[in-house]
Every structure is written in structure tokens, then in C-alpha cells.
Scaffold this active site. Structure first.
Site, PDB file in Angstrom:
ATOM      1  N   HIS A 165       0.845  -1.216   0.000  1.00 53.94           N
ATOM      2  CA  HIS A 165       0.000   0.000   0.000  1.00 53.94           C
ATOM      3  C   HIS A 165       0.879   1.266   0.000  1.00 53.94           C
ATOM      4  CE1 HIS A 165      -3.191   2.758   1.154  1.00 53.94           C
ATOM      5  NE2 HIS A 165      -4.068   1.802   1.227  1.00 53.94           N
ATOM      6  N   GLU A 269      -1.014   1.051  -5.408  1.00 55.31           N
ATOM      7  CA  GLU A 269      -0.827  -0.169  -4.610  1.00 55.31           C
ATOM      8  C   GLU A 269      -0.911  -1.404  -5.513  1.00 55.31           C
ATOM      9  OE1 GLU A 269      -4.158   0.301  -1.956  1.00 55.31           O
ATOM     10  OE2 GLU A 269      -3.859   2.467  -2.146  1.00 55.31           O
TER      11      GLU A 269
HETATM   12  O1  TA6 Z   1      -6.250   1.406  -0.840  1.00 51.61           O
HETATM   13  C1  TA6 Z   1      -7.311   2.292  -0.801  1.00 51.61           C
HETATM   14  C2  TA6 Z   1      -8.018   2.133   0.522  1.00 51.61           C
HETATM   15  O2  TA6 Z   1      -8.659   0.890   0.613  1.00 51.61           O
HETATM   16  C3  TA6 Z   1      -8.985   3.291   0.677  1.00 51.61           C
HETATM   17  O3  TA6 Z   1     -10.327   2.864   0.532  1.00 51.61           O
HETATM   18  C4  TA6 Z   1      -8.679   3.832   2.072  1.00 51.61           C
HETATM   19  O4  TA6 Z   1      -9.455   3.155   3.028  1.00 51.61           O
HETATM   20  C5  TA6 Z   1      -7.198   3.515   2.170  1.00 51.61           C
HETATM   21  O5  TA6 Z   1      -7.087   2.214   1.613  1.00 51.61           O
HETATM   22  C6  TA6 Z   1      -6.584   3.637   3.530  1.00 51.61           C
HETATM   23  O6  TA6 Z   1      -7.100   2.654   4.368  1.00 51.61           O
HETATM   24  P1  TA6 Z   1      -6.652   2.710   5.931  1.00 51.61           P
HETATM   25  O7  TA6 Z   1      -7.308   1.509   6.557  1.00 51.61           O
HETATM   26  O8  TA6 Z   1      -5.156   2.645   5.959  1.00 51.61           O
HETATM   27  O9  TA6 Z   1      -7.141   4.026   6.445  1.00 51.61           O
END
Ligand code: TA6
Length: 294
Positions: A165, A269
Site C-alpha cells: 500500500h 498499490e
Molecule cells: O487502498 C485504498 C483504501 O482501501 C482506501 O479505501 C482507504 O481506506 C485507504 O485504503 C486507507 O485505508 P486505511 O485503513 O489505511 O485508512
């Protein structure tokens, strides 16, 4: 100072373990070209990646919570065994468990390698009834390569999703774009994962973007024309690429991100999201991401 870790895995100036924020154990890696990387054992989360000239390549929120209870906001959080919401905590438990270093080395070409592992334990079993041993390998050199290996040590198969991520640091969101994603199907997480088809050559950020691009090319680029800086994001054995920027509203509602923090990063990601991986008992699976910048 993390003397026990340094005794076993420290390598002079190339790899040292220190007390990080919140006194969480942190590794600092330096390759022979002068690249620097910081990684917390908490979540095996890479939090900094710098060029030899000290250019920050990843975004780490100044409001990041280092209590060791919440995922770190920024760098490269590891998503496993679940992407997004579901029966497990958001993005799974890998990013909120402490990983254990198992091996460190330097290579003749000056790269530095650190391997960490996370095995199924009481806490993971209580929410995910499977036996596994996961390994994350970080290789720092002219590029940054992360490899995830998962071994099913149980007697039944299990399914999982995974992603790196990555929060890429940018200077000007209005001159930043991701390509080539045109022609791909995406699942729009701002619309309950409704499917869509990407027609644009360049995916830009005029507002919140939260899309899972299915079966994306193995090389995707992120460019900030204002810097100018290009990232090449290369994936191996991962099908999808997720593109995310929370924009104003979402950023305002995130305690561990400044209100205007959305202007300084884009997440691209690489992962297996649309189609989970099935791993048979006793089998091993791996994937990797290589990040280049120029
Ligand atoms: O990767 C995108 C995502 O799934 C978004 O929907 C947002 O929730 C982001 O990840 C961050 O997630 P987190 O749980 O780290 O706040």
C-alpha cells in the site's frame, strides 16, 4: 538502542536498529550508493525511502500514530490477508503485528537486504483460523524491491488478498498522474466497488480517487510534472493496481493525516485484490514489487 537486534542482524553503517518514534524498534538501511530506508518492525512498515541526495520518495503523515496499536499512515503498509473492509480489521492484520527479523545481508553490488517474518499466532488465529508463515524481504539498492512469501503451514487451503500500500510523495497533485490504465476495468470504491472502464490515458486527481484497476500492466508509472519525478512501479505475480487519494473530505476525517495532507501523496498499490489467492496446505506463494525513480 536495539542492541540485541544489532548483535544478530546489524551490519555496520548498512543496517542498524534504533528506537524509532514511540520507542518502536526501527531499522535504518543504507546502500553503497547512499539510498536510505527506514522500516518499523511494527507491521514491517517501510516509512522512509530517500535518494542519495536526500529526496524523500515516500510520504509519511506528520500525524502518524506510533502507539503501536494503529496502522502507520504512510510509507508502504503491508496489506494481508484481507484488502479493505471485511471480517478482519481493515487491510488485514499484517500491518499491525510485530514482525521478526530473520536474516540480513549486503550484496557485492552494494544492495542491502533484510528479511522479516510473521507466523500465525494466538491473535491471528483468533480472527483468521489458518496456520501460515509470512516473510517480507526488503532489498535496497538503486531500486527498492519488496518480496512477500507466504507458506501455508496448516492442513487446509486458505484464501487471501495482498497489496503493497505505497504512499508516494508528490509536490503538486494537480500535475500528477498515473498511466497506462486506459482500457482497464476498475472497481470504484467510492461507489461501493461499482465496475467502470478507464478511458483516460492519464488518471489524474480532480477529486477523491479510490479505484481497483483489475489485471493492470506489470509496469505502471506515477509522474509529478512539477518536480519532475517519475516512479516506475513494477509488479510480479500480482494482478491489480489500486489508485487512491482521499481528497479534502476524507482527509479531514482522518485523525492521522493533516487536513491538507492529501496534496502530498498518491497511493499506487500493487496487489491481488479482485481475485484472492488460494494457497494449498504445505504450499508456498510469493510476489514482489520493484520501485524505480528517475
Ligand atoms: O487502498 C485504498 C483504501 O482501501 C482506501 O479505501 C482507504 O481506506 C485507504 O485504503 C486507507 O485505508 P486505511 O485503513 O489505511 O485508512
Amino acid at each position: 538502542m536495539q542492541s540485541e537486534l544489532n548483535r544478530h542482524f546489524g551490519i555496520g553503517e548498512s543496517l542498524v536498529f534504533v528506537d524509532g518514534e514511540g520507542k518502536l524498534p526501527k531499522a535504518i538501511m543504507r546502500d553503497s550508493l547512499g539510498h536510505e530506508l527506514e522500516l518499523y518492525l511494527f507491521g514491517a512498515t517501510i516509512t522512509q525511502w530517500r535518494s542519495p541526495r536526500g529526496v524523500e520518495l515516500l510520504y509519511l503523515s506528520p500525524d502518524c500514530d506510533f502507539s503501536g496499536t494503529k496502522p502507520l499512515r504512510g510509507g508502504i503498509p503491508l496489506v494481508f490477508p484481507q484488502f479493505g473492509g471485511g471480517p478482519l480489521p481493515a487491510h488485514g492484520f499484517a500491518r499491525t503485528n510485530n514482525w521478526t527479523p530473520t536474516k540480513s545481508s549486503t550484496k557485492p553490488n552494494g544492495e542491502v537486504v533484510l528479511i522479516l517474518e510473521l507466523k500465525s499466532n494466538e491473535a491471528t488465529r483468533s480472527i483468521w483460523p489458518h496456520e501460515f508463515s509470512a516473510e517480507l524481504e526488503i532489498k535496497l539498492g538503486a531500486d527498492l524491491t519488496t518480496t512477500l512469501r507466504v507458506l501455508n503451514t496448516g492442513s487446509t487451503e486458505f484464501q487471501f488478498q495482498n497489496a503493497f500500500h505505497t504512499y508516494f510523495k508528490i509536490d503538486d497533485l494537480t500535475s500528477t498522474f498515473v498511466s497506462p490504465l486506459n482500457g482497464l476495468t476498475f472497481l470504484d470504491s467510492t461507489k461501493n466497488r461499482a465496475p467502470g472502464s478507464e478511458s483516460r490515458e492519464k488518471v489524474t486527481f480532480p477529486g477523491e480517487v479510490d479505484r481497483i484497476y483489475v489485471d493492470a500492466p506489470n509496469t505502471v508509472t506515477l509522474r509529478d510534472d512539477s518536480r519532475p519525478l517519475t516512479f516506475a512501479i513494477k509488479k510480479n505475480n500480482m494482478a491489480d493496481a489500486v489508485v487512491w487519494n482521499p481528497w479534502i473530505e476524507k482527509a479531514r476525517n482522518m485523525k492521522d493525516l493533516p487536513d491538507d495532507g492529501y496534496k502530498n501523496f498518491v497511493c499506487v498499490e500493487t496487489g491481488n485484490v479482485a481475485k484472492p489467492i488460494t494457497l494449498a496446505a504445505g504450499s508456498t506463494w510469493s510476489c514482489s514489487q520493484k520501485l524505480e525513480y528517475f
